[in-house]
Design an enzyme around this catalytic site. Structure first.
Site, PDB file in Angstrom:
ATOM      1  N   HIS B  66       0.993  -1.238   0.017  1.00  0.00           N
ATOM      2  CA  HIS B  66       0.179   0.106  -0.003  1.00  0.00           C
ATOM      3  C   HIS B  66       0.869   1.237   0.131  1.00  0.00           C
ATOM      4  O   HIS B  66       1.628   1.376   0.938  1.00  0.00           O
ATOM      5  CB  HIS B  66      -0.936  -0.062   1.420  1.00  0.00           C
ATOM      6  CG  HIS B  66      -1.996  -1.153   1.299  1.00  0.00           C
ATOM      7  ND1 HIS B  66      -3.126  -1.225   0.521  1.00  0.00           N
ATOM      8  CD2 HIS B  66      -1.729  -2.480   1.675  1.00  0.00           C
ATOM      9  CE1 HIS B  66      -3.725  -2.200   0.762  1.00  0.00           C
ATOM     10  NE2 HIS B  66      -2.919  -3.050   1.639  1.00  0.00           N
ATOM     11  N   LEU B  67       0.997   1.894  -1.202  1.00  0.00           N
ATOM     12  CA  LEU B  67       1.617   3.125  -1.061  1.00  0.00           C
ATOM     13  C   LEU B  67       1.044   4.239  -0.896  1.00  0.00           C
ATOM     14  O   LEU B  67       1.675   5.543  -0.542  1.00  0.00           O
ATOM     15  CB  LEU B  67       2.134   3.292  -2.757  1.00  0.00           C
ATOM     16  CG  LEU B  67       3.271   2.350  -2.955  1.00  0.00           C
ATOM     17  CD1 LEU B  67       3.726   2.460  -4.567  1.00  0.00           C
ATOM     18  CD2 LEU B  67       4.648   2.159  -2.287  1.00  0.00           C
ATOM     19  N   ASN B  98      -6.621   0.702  -2.905  1.00  0.00           N
ATOM     20  CA  ASN B  98      -7.467   1.760  -1.738  1.00  0.00           C
ATOM     21  C   ASN B  98      -6.904   3.045  -1.528  1.00  0.00           C
ATOM     22  O   ASN B  98      -6.543   3.222  -0.423  1.00  0.00           O
ATOM     23  CB  ASN B  98      -7.492   0.688  -0.496  1.00  0.00           C
ATOM     24  CG  ASN B  98      -6.610   0.231   0.083  1.00  0.00           C
ATOM     25  OD1 ASN B  98      -5.565   0.211  -0.360  1.00  0.00           O
ATOM     26  ND2 ASN B  98      -6.649  -0.263   1.365  1.00  0.00           N
ATOM     27  N   HIS B 236      -2.940 -12.628   1.442  1.00  0.00           N
ATOM     28  CA  HIS B 236      -2.764 -12.883   2.693  1.00  0.00           C
ATOM     29  C   HIS B 236      -3.587 -13.919   3.296  1.00  0.00           C
ATOM     30  O   HIS B 236      -4.127 -13.615   4.343  1.00  0.00           O
ATOM     31  CB  HIS B 236      -2.845 -11.590   3.636  1.00  0.00           C
ATOM     32  CG  HIS B 236      -4.002 -10.470   3.098  1.00  0.00           C
ATOM     33  ND1 HIS B 236      -5.188 -11.110   3.012  1.00  0.00           N
ATOM     34  CD2 HIS B 236      -4.202  -9.488   2.725  1.00  0.00           C
ATOM     35  CE1 HIS B 236      -6.041 -10.135   2.865  1.00  0.00           C
ATOM     36  NE2 HIS B 236      -5.425  -9.120   2.582  1.00  0.00           N
ATOM     37  N   ASN B 282      -5.356  -7.144   9.525  1.00  0.00           N
ATOM     38  CA  ASN B 282      -6.249  -7.803   8.866  1.00  0.00           C
ATOM     39  C   ASN B 282      -5.699  -8.362   7.580  1.00  0.00           C
ATOM     40  O   ASN B 282      -5.195  -7.786   6.708  1.00  0.00           O
ATOM     41  CB  ASN B 282      -7.579  -6.897   8.451  1.00  0.00           C
ATOM     42  CG  ASN B 282      -8.844  -7.504   8.268  1.00  0.00           C
ATOM     43  OD1 ASN B 282      -8.943  -8.752   8.523  1.00  0.00           O
ATOM     44  ND2 ASN B 282      -9.741  -6.856   7.566  1.00  0.00           N
ATOM     45  N   ASP B 309       2.241  -7.268   2.466  1.00  0.00           N
ATOM     46  CA  ASP B 309       0.940  -6.392   2.799  1.00  0.00           C
ATOM     47  C   ASP B 309       1.276  -5.173   3.755  1.00  0.00           C
ATOM     48  O   ASP B 309       0.919  -4.859   4.509  1.00  0.00           O
ATOM     49  CB  ASP B 309       0.102  -7.435   3.655  1.00  0.00           C
ATOM     50  CG  ASP B 309      -1.509  -6.772   3.540  1.00  0.00           C
ATOM     51  OD1 ASP B 309      -1.683  -5.612   3.177  1.00  0.00           O
ATOM     52  OD2 ASP B 309      -2.311  -7.265   4.465  1.00  0.00           O
ATOM     53  N   HIS B 313       0.981   3.282   8.577  1.00  0.00           N
ATOM     54  CA  HIS B 313      -0.166   4.350   9.230  1.00  0.00           C
ATOM     55  C   HIS B 313       0.747   5.293  10.005  1.00  0.00           C
ATOM     56  O   HIS B 313       1.768   5.154  10.512  1.00  0.00           O
ATOM     57  CB  HIS B 313      -1.230   3.535  10.143  1.00  0.00           C
ATOM     58  CG  HIS B 313      -2.123   2.793   9.440  1.00  0.00           C
ATOM     59  ND1 HIS B 313      -3.154   3.098   8.705  1.00  0.00           N
ATOM     60  CD2 HIS B 313      -2.130   1.441   9.287  1.00  0.00           C
ATOM     61  CE1 HIS B 313      -3.674   2.069   7.845  1.00  0.00           C
ATOM     62  NE2 HIS B 313      -3.421   1.225   8.387  1.00  0.00           N
ATOM     63  N   GLY B 328      -3.212  -2.948  10.013  1.00  0.00           N
ATOM     64  CA  GLY B 328      -1.911  -2.843   9.256  1.00  0.00           C
ATOM     65  C   GLY B 328      -0.631  -2.946   9.661  1.00  0.00           C
ATOM     66  O   GLY B 328      -0.292  -2.253  10.955  1.00  0.00           O
TER      67      GLY B 328
END
Lengths: 316, 428
Positions: B66-67, B98, B236, B282, B309, B313, B328
């Protein structure tokens, strides 16, 4: 000697010696509650703050009165009137409180582990007044105090906890404390409200109300929240009362000297009928009185320590 | 950028792309691999990297990152995320959709690729969403997105609860020859949950997410994959049940692949004990039994890929009550040492198996062409010191996300150098 810890976050981490110390200290505190002038200067100059993120009447008042009887300066924050509604984080709220010189924070929070987070952040003492579905240690202690006072012991007693175990912090604190003190625990409730692997905490899961009641020395009835029915945990409040409610007929099948406890607030006619509440077996109001004594004991042990006889009795 | 001239001496080359496992030298001139072989000599002025005892692999590919850009640049952006990737030994990442706006149309895909070209330290392969806005209701314009450069579609983070939409998505993706990456979670069972449902959730009083929530959706997606003939990739995977379902499906010849994350083969729900929100992820950290099943799945090939994954944050978003923290783990910079420390050193997986799961297999799933360590190809190489022993310190993460449950843990096998497209992008 006081408790050798800064905080009381749960009964899971207490040992038998600590539990006995708290209960013995509460004995002395209860004597103060019986006086005409219920005030001792033990905690004069100490400040206690109740930080409640959930609505509560009895627990908050109980802590406030406990503090006042010991001459601590007590104040309360309810989240609906505080900067928490402006979006302040728990950590920032805690730091703000500490900067004002508060010695002890009593926290109730709807999220499990919130008191632990606050306790890590602050050098003041923290007492968990109920966190999510996790623990409600002062309720567990006052239940043990009440049982010990009535029965003279806890070890070897048969104790049934009936109702919504899954969402109950009262059940968890009772299980940890009573197991450590040597009681045998049975639990019973709708199968959807029995948490997974609960038996690994050393409790026996009953198959029927009869099994839960027969031969029990103590029956602790838990409050059922009406919203559980809406979420599909059981079909109706009527059926709940029929299958899991404590009523007069069931009480008559129990041991004659069985103690009936309820942490309040009660839903009369659902988990417990008025007949049971008004019976001589029920100790529900006594639990409330004992709650003040236990909370006085904890405030004293965490904030002051020393021999209770010296600091309390010298002001007779 | 200056093109690299370097002689890497006496490293052990582990290259699943070219099926090489040997000690040899690699001569890189002008960013291109000029020669691979023993006892190479090179022009005098050239830098030499003494790599005896080191592992030399094709640049690692993380297919689940997730960038956060566009939209959540306070958590991560393409520049910081790709720098974190090369710091962790990766030369390519596939990024999840997302973002805000969601990667659900070609314009967003093109903007990400342009940003990656401008600011990125490694290759970036966007993954488009399955449904518009990740809403699970209408299909996104997959055909357009494939033309713009997406390598797969996924509603990662949000399960596609509607089985009818999922079936249509699979049929559609099949015609475009891209895999559908499925985040398997039955939302009515997982709703409100913050950790694995089990003994620990009972003790901690936190709402559990049952293993069944994952298993049911894995089973559903495999049934749909079988009936449509489409390619499904399970993201995952975390439960024993899911590993068994995938294993059985593969035996039946269903076109399914799956990945596991380093945290799911390294930690269990016991780590949640102190309510450290860095353990909130998750799917959640599961039990010992599940962890063993994931490792068994990695060993026997049921699990094809290891992917981070990587979910960065901000500090303030994680510094809250457990219930309120986002899911995360910031994973790109611990992924490789976790593989080395928890799979290779204990003897669960060989170097070849492990590197295969982070190069050859994800590339095959995403239809990405990899040259590996081969004469004439641009140098895309990760140099690993298997004996480097270091404590994880999130303060040293290049990622903006410092959220790692591994902070303070000693791990072995860190990347020493990462060479991406003929340029050294990370060196320690």
């Amino acid at each position: 000697m006081g408790l050798h810890r800064k905080d009381l976050l749960g009964l899971e981490e207490l040992d038998i010696g600590e539990i006995n110390l708290i209960l013995d200290t509460a004995d002395a505190m209860k004597e103060i509650l019986g006086r005409d002038l219920k005030k001792v200067p033990t905690l004069r100059g100490k400040s206690v703050l109740c930080l409640f993120y959930e609505p509560s009447t009895r627990t908050r008042t109980s802590f406030e009165m406990a503090g006042k009887y010991l001459s601590a300066d007590t104040s309360s924050i309810a989240t609906s009137t505080s900067s928490i509604v402006k979006g302040e984080s728990l950590v920032d709220t805690g730091r703000t409180i500490e900067a004002m010189g508060i010695d002890m924070v009593i926290i109730r929070h709807n999220s499990a582990g919130a008191p632990h987070k606050l306790a890590r952040e602050l050098s003041s003492s923290v007492i968990n007044a109920g966190d999510g579905q996790h623990e409600h240690p002062t309720q567990g202690l006052l239940d043990m105090f009440t049982i010990r006072e009535e029965k003279g012991r806890i070890k070897g007693l048969e104790i049934s906890i009936i109702g919504d175990i899954l969402y109950s912090r009262v059940a968890r604190s009772n299980i940890w404390g009573l197991r450590k003190m040597g009681a045998n625990i049975r639990i019973f409730g709708p199968p959807s409200l029995i948490p997974p692997y609960i038996d690994e905490l050393g409790v026996y899961v009953c198959d029927s109300m009869e099994e839960a009641i027969e031969g029990a020395d103590v029956i602790n009835i838990l409050r059922i929240q009406k919203e559980r029915q809406v979420r599909g945990y059981f079909p109706s409040l009527r059926e709940y009362a029929n299958l899991y409610g404590m009523n007069g007929d069931r009480l008559r099948t129990a041991k004659e000297d069985v103690l009936v406890l309820h942490p309040g607030p009660m839903n009369r006619g659902i988990e417990i009928t008025s007949e049971v509440v008004e019976s001589s077996n029920a100790l529900i109001e006594e639990q409330v009185t004992n709650g003040v004594a236990v909370r006085m004991a904890l405030m004293y042990l965490l904030l002051r320590g020393g021999k209770i006889s010296e600091s309390v009795k010298s002001f007779n | 950028m200056s093109q690299l001239n370097l002689l890497i001496k006496n490293g052990r080359i582990v290259d699943p792309v070219n099926n090489l496992d040997m000690v040899a030298d690699i001569y890189i001139g002008q960013g291109i691999i000029q020669e691979v072989g023993p006892n190479l000599t090179a022009p005098k002025e050239i830098d030499i990297l003494e790599a005896e005892g080191f592992i030399i692999t094709p640049g690692l590919l993380d297919m689940h990152t997730h960038l956060r850009e566009p939209g959540f640049e306070d958590s991560e952006d393409i520049e910081s995320g790709t720098r974190a990737a090369v710091h962790g030994g990766f030369t390519a990442v596939a990024c999840m959709p997302n973002t805000k706006p969601v990667i659900d149309n070609a314009a967003v895909v093109r903007s990400i690729l342009a940003r990656a070209e401008e600011k990125g330290s490694c290759r970036v392969y966007p993954i488009g969403s399955i449904t518009k806005g990740l809403q699970g209701e209408e299909l996104a314009e997959m055909g357009d997105m494939v033309k713009a450069g997406v390598v797969a579609v996924s509603d990662d983070g949000m399960p596609v609860a509607n089985s009818y939409i999922m079936r249509n998505a699979l049929q559609y993706a099949k015609s475009l020859n891209i895999p559908v990456i499925s985040h398997c979670e039955e939302p009515t069972l997982s709703s409100g949950g913050v950790m694995n449902e089990g003994y620990m959730s009972t003790v901690l009083g936190l709402k559990g997410i049952p293993a069944a929530a994952e298993d049911i959706m894995v089973a559903r997606d495999l049934i749909l994959a079988e009936t449509t003939g489409a390619r499904v990739h399970i993201a995952h995977i975390s439960t024993k049940g899911s590993v068994e379902i995938v294993r059985a499906a593969k035996d039946r010849g269903i076109k399914v692949t799956c990945e596991a994350t380093p945290h799911h083969f390294s930690l269990t729900d016991n780590s949640v004990r102190d309510y450290d929100t860095n353990t909130k992820v998750n799917p959640p950290l599961r039990t010992d039994e599940d962890l063993e099943a994931v490792i068994a799945g990695l060993k026997d090939g049921t699990i094809d890929v290891i992917a981070s994954d990587h979910a960065p944050h901000t500090i303030e978003s994680k510094d809250v009550e457990y219930d309120y923290a986002p899911f995360g783990i910031s994973g790109l910079e611990t992924s490789l040492p976790l593989m080395v420390s928890n799979l290779i050193i204990p003897g669960e997986l060989s170097w070849m198996q492990t590197i295969r799961k982070t190069t050859y297999e994800p590339a095959k799933i995403l239809n990405i062409k990899l040259d590996g360590i081969r004469k004439g190809s641009p140098a895309d190489i990760t140099v690993i010191n298997p004996n480097s022993d270091r404590k994880v310190d999130t303060k040293n993460f290049i990622s903006k996300g410092k959220n790692s449950p591994f902070d303070g843990e000693n791990l072995k096998g860190w990347a020493t150098a990462t060479i991406c497209n003929g340029t050294i992008t990370s060196l320690s």
